[in-house]
Design an enzyme around this catalytic site. Sequence first.
Site, short mmCIF file in Angstrom:
data_model
loop_
_atom_site.label_atom_id
_atom_site.label_comp_id
_atom_site.label_asym_id
_atom_site.label_seq_id
_atom_site.Cartn_x
_atom_site.Cartn_y
_atom_site.Cartn_z
N ASP A 71 0.79 -0.90 0.39
CA ASP A 71 -0.11 0.25 0.05
C ASP A 71 0.83 1.10 -0.31
O ASP A 71 2.25 1.20 0.31
CB ASP A 71 -0.68 -0.03 1.37
CG ASP A 71 -1.98 -0.75 1.24
OD1 ASP A 71 -2.26 -1.83 -0.08
OD2 ASP A 71 -3.15 -1.09 2.31
N ASP A 72 0.21 2.28 -0.67
CA ASP A 72 0.58 3.82 -0.68
C ASP A 72 2.36 3.84 -1.44
O ASP A 72 2.05 5.38 -0.91
CB ASP A 72 1.47 4.21 1.43
CG ASP A 72 0.42 3.89 1.97
OD1 ASP A 72 -1.10 3.72 2.25
OD2 ASP A 72 0.33 4.76 3.17
N HIS A 121 -5.56 2.91 -4.51
CA HIS A 121 -5.57 3.59 -2.68
C HIS A 121 -6.03 4.28 -2.79
O HIS A 121 -5.95 4.95 -1.59
CB HIS A 121 -4.14 2.92 -2.50
CG HIS A 121 -3.91 2.51 -0.82
ND1 HIS A 121 -4.91 1.82 -0.02
CD2 HIS A 121 -3.27 3.22 0.37
CE1 HIS A 121 -4.86 2.00 1.10
NE2 HIS A 121 -4.01 2.80 1.28
N HIS A 125 -5.14 9.14 -0.27
CA HIS A 125 -5.52 8.40 0.41
C HIS A 125 -6.79 9.42 1.72
O HIS A 125 -6.39 9.48 2.75
CB HIS A 125 -4.00 8.59 1.50
CG HIS A 125 -4.05 6.84 1.97
ND1 HIS A 125 -4.19 7.35 4.07
CD2 HIS A 125 -3.40 6.34 2.00
CE1 HIS A 125 -3.91 6.15 3.85
NE2 HIS A 125 -3.31 5.53 3.15
N HIS A 212 4.06 -1.54 3.80
CA HIS A 212 3.54 0.05 3.17
C HIS A 212 5.14 -0.40 2.06
O HIS A 212 6.47 -0.59 2.62
CB HIS A 212 3.83 0.32 3.38
CG HIS A 212 2.49 -0.03 4.33
ND1 HIS A 212 2.23 -0.23 5.56
CD2 HIS A 212 1.34 1.35 3.85
CE1 HIS A 212 0.54 -0.39 5.69
NE2 HIS A 212 0.57 0.07 5.15
NI NI Z 1 -2.44 3.20 3.39
#
Ligand code: NI
Length: 251
Positions: A71-72, A121, A125, A212
């Site tokens: 993620d991210d 995603h 955010h 991440h």
């Molecule tokens: Ni996230």
Amino acid sequence: MENRFVMHLVLFGLLAGFVLTAYSWNKTAEANGGVVQAVNHIETENGQDGAAAPSGEEPAAATKKIALTFDDGPGKYTEKLLDGLKERNVKATFFVIGLNAESHRDTLKRAAEEGHLIGNHTYNHVRLIKMSVGDACTELRNTNELIFQITGQRPVYVRPPYGEWSDALSGSCYMTRVLWSIDPLDWSIHNTEQIVEHVVEHAKDGSIILLHDVFEESVDAALEIIDRLQQMGFTFVRIDQMGENPKIHVN
Ligand code: NI
């Protein structure tokens, strides 16, 4: 569930021990000639029964599926991760933030070209359930459009930030929500060994690992996790190769 795994290990160990014993008795019987012929026959049969069970279990172990999700990103360590994944011939799933995709276009393009699955995603955010359904869908749609421009892939999977999702979003935004089953809190602990140990300890067939790729410790951990779990008979798959899974929710 770990208990069950340990039980299997113990049973397998006992079985393997038994087969080896049967085999060595068989060899002794052969060396001793006809006197122990009857015993030899029985032990051979038992040995065959014993041998059949573990070889029957091996294919099952080889098909244990597990998914790495990141993620991210994309971020400055994503290229290092892609190098490591390529070396190991492992495909993963990247749930990217639109804003980071804008600033790491080449990295995202490379991830898609090298066979990884790209998911959404959100652009900023955001907490989707704190917005109107219309705004939430727009946020997702804009991110999908950007990812499509960069990679040629139109995402169908969304990892909602903080796991926050609703039936209304499923019904209106037409995306498949993906949660996770193993969360080593890598973003918080920043410790490669602790991340690896947590994931390896909790790994089982069908697990979805959350990491991440914006942290170097997480990238290093991911590569070590692959090496450890492959030795344990796990196969790494993308989310779209996972099959039915309680953490993957289609509308
Ligand atoms: Ni996230």
